[in-house]
Write an enzyme that holds these catalytic residues in place. Structure first.
Site, PDB file in Angstrom:
ATOM      1  CD  GLN A  89       0.151   7.381  -1.063  1.00 51.89           C
ATOM      2  OE1 GLN A  89       0.777   6.342  -1.244  1.00 51.89           O
ATOM      3  NE2 GLN A  89      -0.081   8.263  -2.018  1.00 51.89           N
ATOM      4  CG  HIS A 100       1.111  -4.655   3.527  1.00 56.43           C
ATOM      5  ND1 HIS A 100       1.451  -5.986   3.372  1.00 56.43           N
ATOM      6  CD2 HIS A 100       1.734  -4.249   4.647  1.00 56.43           C
ATOM      7  CE1 HIS A 100       2.257  -6.358   4.362  1.00 56.43           C
ATOM      8  NE2 HIS A 100       2.443  -5.296   5.141  1.00 56.43           N
ATOM      9  CG  HIS A 102       3.277   1.001   1.870  1.00 56.61           C
ATOM     10  ND1 HIS A 102       1.965   0.640   1.644  1.00 56.61           N
ATOM     11  CD2 HIS A 102       3.594   1.852   0.863  1.00 56.61           C
ATOM     12  CE1 HIS A 102       1.514   1.224   0.560  1.00 56.61           C
ATOM     13  NE2 HIS A 102       2.497   1.980   0.064  1.00 56.61           N
ATOM     14  CG  HIS A 104       5.780   5.877   0.028  1.00 58.81           C
ATOM     15  ND1 HIS A 104       6.071   5.394  -1.228  1.00 58.81           N
ATOM     16  CD2 HIS A 104       4.491   5.545   0.279  1.00 58.81           C
ATOM     17  CE1 HIS A 104       5.004   4.801  -1.714  1.00 58.81           C
ATOM     18  NE2 HIS A 104       4.028   4.869  -0.819  1.00 58.81           N
TER      19      HIS A 104
END
Length: 156
Positions: A89, A100, A102, A104
């Site tokens: 996202q 930050h 990332h 998933h």
């Protein structure tokens, strides 16, 4: 959950307790999720605090995705899953809640959700509708540390 002072891992504004980290590479680190949607739901983050994907360096981008791929392969086997969901996202209007970058990684099985294509945040799981932000509860550091220990063994 107060992490120890001087933790070397940061996830946006949050210090990450080292016990939550199960893999570290030159540019990335992987952590177990505070509120997983399915067993094995983890996050891979760049070590450098970067809010948006386009701001990663080439080395960071490569390391992040290679690390995500390697973790996904091992967690899919470990959890006897048949598929993987990889999600980023990118920015506040995409649903990113921690500023930050990332990824998933979620090992998936046919029985996880009634509609496995539903990624709207309200997933009809086993015929029970729930709001992920309301229904998912924070896990204890002990629970996350145990899971991280299990995953560390997959990479040793």
């Amino acid at each position: 959950m107060d992490p120890p002072a001087g933790s070397k891992y940061r996830f946006g504004p949050h210090e990450i307790d080292d016990r939550q980290v199960f893999l570290s590479t030159p540019h990335s680190f992987a952590i177990v999720n505070l509120r997983p949607t399915c067993p094995g739901h983890v996050l891979v983050c760049p070590k450098r605090h970067v809010k948006r994907f386009a701001n990663l360096s080439l080395d960071e981008t490569c390391d992040l995705w290679i690390t995500a791929k390697d973790i996904g392969v091992r967690l899919e086997q470990y959890h006897r899953a048949s598929s993987l969901t990889f999600t980023i996202q990118d920015g506040p209007h995409s649903g990113q809640t921690v500023p930050h970058v990332h990824i998933h990684i979620v090992p998936r099985r046919k029985v996880d959700f009634e509609n496995n294509n539903d990624n709207t945040g309200a997933i009809n799981a086993k015929k029970e509708t729930f709001d992920l932000d309301i229904e998912r509860k924070d896990r204890t550091m002990e629970e996350m540390a145990q899971e991280a220990n299990e995953y560390r063994a997959l990479f040793s």
